[in-house]
Design an enzyme around this catalytic site. Structure first.
Site, PDB file in Angstrom:
ATOM      1  N   LYS A  24       0.845  -1.201   0.000  1.00 36.44           N
ATOM      2  CA  LYS A  24       0.000   0.000   0.000  1.00 36.44           C
ATOM      3  C   LYS A  24       0.874   1.243   0.000  1.00 36.44           C
ATOM      4  CE  LYS A  24      -2.684   1.425   3.573  1.00 36.44           C
ATOM      5  NZ  LYS A  24      -3.885   1.618   4.424  1.00 36.44           N
ATOM      6  N   SER A  71      -3.393   2.668 -17.315  1.00 37.56           N
ATOM      7  CA  SER A  71      -2.546   2.352 -16.174  1.00 37.56           C
ATOM      8  C   SER A  71      -2.337   3.539 -15.243  1.00 37.56           C
ATOM      9  CB  SER A  71      -1.183   1.808 -16.623  1.00 37.56           C
ATOM     10  OG  SER A  71      -0.442   2.834 -17.246  1.00 37.56           O
ATOM     11  N   THR A  81      -6.388  -0.882 -12.035  1.00 38.27           N
ATOM     12  CA  THR A  81      -5.552  -0.718 -13.217  1.00 38.27           C
ATOM     13  C   THR A  81      -4.250  -1.469 -12.952  1.00 38.27           C
ATOM     14  OG1 THR A  81      -4.698   0.882 -14.828  1.00 38.27           O
ATOM     15  CG2 THR A  81      -4.565   1.517 -12.500  1.00 38.27           C
ATOM     16  N   TYR A  82      -3.194  -1.134 -13.677  1.00 41.48           N
ATOM     17  CA  TYR A  82      -1.900  -1.772 -13.436  1.00 41.48           C
ATOM     18  C   TYR A  82      -0.827  -0.704 -13.330  1.00 41.48           C
ATOM     19  CZ  TYR A  82      -1.308  -1.092 -18.467  1.00 41.48           C
ATOM     20  OH  TYR A  82      -1.226  -0.537 -19.717  1.00 41.48           O
ATOM     21  N   GLY A 135      -5.234   6.987 -19.367  1.00 44.11           N
ATOM     22  CA  GLY A 135      -6.386   6.402 -20.055  1.00 44.11           C
ATOM     23  C   GLY A 135      -7.683   6.742 -19.348  1.00 44.11           C
ATOM     24  N   PRO A 136      -8.669   5.849 -19.399  1.00 41.05           N
ATOM     25  CA  PRO A 136      -9.979   6.136 -18.807  1.00 41.05           C
ATOM     26  C   PRO A 136      -9.922   6.490 -17.325  1.00 41.05           C
ATOM     27  CG  PRO A 136     -10.114   4.198 -20.200  1.00 41.05           C
ATOM     28  CD  PRO A 136      -8.657   4.560 -20.108  1.00 41.05           C
ATOM     29  N   ALA A 137      -8.914   5.964 -16.599  1.00 46.68           N
ATOM     30  CA  ALA A 137      -8.783   6.286 -15.178  1.00 46.68           C
ATOM     31  C   ALA A 137      -8.584   7.781 -14.951  1.00 46.68           C
ATOM     32  CB  ALA A 137      -7.626   5.504 -14.572  1.00 46.68           C
TER      33      ALA A 137
END
Length: 116
Positions: free
Chosen positions: A9, A25, A57-58, A73-75
């Site tokens: 975390k 990502s 995501t990654y 991207g979409p994030a």
């Protein structure tokens, strides 16, 4: 039996960018990846403190000691530059191992995302 536990975390880092036109990502400062034991390409959960959004995501490596935390991207639609987020990676372990497992948790400086 196996269960999912928090493996890593990064607690409360500031988003430094949001790039809607990138493939996808989250770009994370390499020093933060190493300190939290998150590897490039690993699936991560993102929790946005400012608006309550949650997404998966990654991770990809950003420049070491840059403080970079960029949602791609979409994030990028779920965060804004300056938002505070938590990045979490989970692992699957045997139930007995889970009882003693210790996750790698880091608490960066929220102002510049440094580890000092």
């Amino acid at each position: 039996m196996q269960i999912q536990v928090v493996k890593s975390k990064i607690h409360r880092v500031k988003v430094t960018g949001a790039d809607l036109n990138y493939i996808g990502s989250i770009t994370i400062d390499e020093a933060l990846l190493e300190a939290s034991n998150i590897i490039e390409g690993e699936k991560v959960a993102i929790v946005n403190i400012n608006n309550g959004e949650r997404l998966e995501t990654y991770a990809i490596k950003g420049a070491r000691n840059s403080g970079e935390i960029t949602l791609n991207g979409p994030a990028a639609r779920k965060v804004q530059k300056g938002d505070i987020i938590i990045i979490i990676a989970y692992g699957i372990v045997d139930t007995e191992e889970a009882k003693t497992f210790k996750p790698a948790i880091v608490f960066p400086n929220e102002n510049d995302n440094s580890l000092t």
